[in-house]
Design a protein around this motif. Structure first.
Motif, PDB file in Angstrom:
ATOM      1  N   ARG A 150       5.668  -0.488  10.630  1.00  0.00           N
ATOM      2  CA  ARG A 150       6.791   0.051   9.870  1.00  0.00           C
ATOM      3  C   ARG A 150       8.035  -0.794  10.128  1.00  0.00           C
ATOM      4  N   PRO A 209      -3.189  -3.184  11.989  1.00  0.00           N
ATOM      5  CA  PRO A 209      -2.834  -1.850  12.468  1.00  0.00           C
ATOM      6  C   PRO A 209      -1.692  -1.323  11.580  1.00  0.00           C
ATOM      7  N   ASN A 210      -1.363  -0.090  11.720  1.00  0.00           N
ATOM      8  CA  ASN A 210      -0.234   0.456  10.969  1.00  0.00           C
ATOM      9  C   ASN A 210       1.062  -0.115  11.537  1.00  0.00           C
ATOM     10  N   THR A 268       3.751   0.291   1.521  1.00  0.00           N
ATOM     11  CA  THR A 268       4.580   1.220   0.759  1.00  0.00           C
ATOM     12  C   THR A 268       6.022   0.758   0.876  1.00  0.00           C
ATOM     13  N   SER A 276      -4.839  -4.057   3.351  1.00  0.00           N
ATOM     14  CA  SER A 276      -4.026  -2.906   3.695  1.00  0.00           C
ATOM     15  C   SER A 276      -3.133  -2.551   2.520  1.00  0.00           C
ATOM     16  N   THR A 321       6.273   0.522   4.928  1.00  0.00           N
ATOM     17  CA  THR A 321       5.186   0.868   5.842  1.00  0.00           C
ATOM     18  C   THR A 321       3.922   0.127   5.450  1.00  0.00           C
ATOM     19  N   LEU A 322       3.151  -0.202   6.458  1.00  0.00           N
ATOM     20  CA  LEU A 322       1.892  -0.898   6.279  1.00  0.00           C
ATOM     21  C   LEU A 322       0.807  -0.011   6.860  1.00  0.00           C
ATOM     22  N   SER A 323      -0.202   0.305   6.078  1.00  0.00           N
ATOM     23  CA  SER A 323      -1.289   1.139   6.591  1.00  0.00           C
ATOM     24  C   SER A 323      -2.614   0.499   6.225  1.00  0.00           C
ATOM     25  N   ALA A 324      -3.531   0.505   7.193  1.00  0.00           N
ATOM     26  CA  ALA A 324      -4.857  -0.063   6.992  1.00  0.00           C
ATOM     27  C   ALA A 324      -5.649   0.852   6.057  1.00  0.00           C
ATOM     28  N   ARG A 325      -6.463   0.246   5.221  1.00  0.00           N
ATOM     29  CA  ARG A 325      -7.296   1.036   4.332  1.00  0.00           C
ATOM     30  C   ARG A 325      -8.427   1.654   5.095  1.00  0.00           C
ATOM     31  N   SER A 336       3.453   1.858  -3.809  1.00  0.00           N
ATOM     32  CA  SER A 336       2.401   1.286  -2.970  1.00  0.00           C
ATOM     33  C   SER A 336       1.826   0.042  -3.620  1.00  0.00           C
TER      34      SER A 336
END
Length: 158
Positions: A143, A140-141, A23, A20, A154-158, A104
């Motif tokens: 924050r 999963p996403n 940011t 993931s 924030t954490l977001s899956a690729r 990021s």
């Protein structure tokens, strides 16, 4: 035909989950004497275990016996979790401090499971802050937010 099925099943079980992106926001501080923060980001299993440093931003332009590494111990939580035994600079992990803004960082591939993402910042003549974020892989996403030295994370899956 069973060896093919077994090989496929073994590949699925052993394959790491895709990584993931995290940011990190470093907020602008309204202070007379501003110094960029040292920042460490690491992942560790939720139940405890070895920590894995993902990013380390510190003063790299200083010269001398200890250069900018002298103050890495100010990142107290990271230092205790394994920073003191880390050799810096670490290729692909360490780099220069960052100015206020959003950055990021890609997390490494991790096996499926529960982890804790830690982001710590310490600033000369400033504060120190640690933000933790539970992490489930596959991710999963998610924050979290700091209150002073760190902004939104924030954490977001690729």
């Amino acid at each position: 035909m069973r060896p093919t099925t077994f090989a496929l099943l073994g590949g699925v079980i052993a394959a790491p989950a895709s990584a993931s992106t995290v940011t990190i926001t470093i907020p602008k501080q309204d202070v007379a004497e501003y110094h960029r923060p040292y920042v460490a980001m690491w992942v560790e299993p939720a139940g405890g275990g070895a920590a894995r440093t993902v990013a380390l931003w510190y003063e790299t332009k200083k010269t001398g016996k200890e250069a900018g590494t002298k103050y890495l111990a100010d990142l107290r939580s990271w230092w205790r979790k394994g920073g003191r035994s880390m050799t810096v600079p670490a290729d692909g992990v360490s780099g220069a401090t960052r100015a206020p803004g959003q950055y990021s960082v890609k997390l490494p591939d991790l096996k499926p499971g529960q982890y804790v993402l830690n982001v710590e910042a310490a600033r000369e003549t400033g504060g120190r802050e640690l933000v933790t974020l539970p992490l489930t892989v596959p991710a999963p996403n998610a924050r979290a937010a700091g209150k002073s030295e760190l902004g939104a994370i924030t954490l977001s899956a690729r």
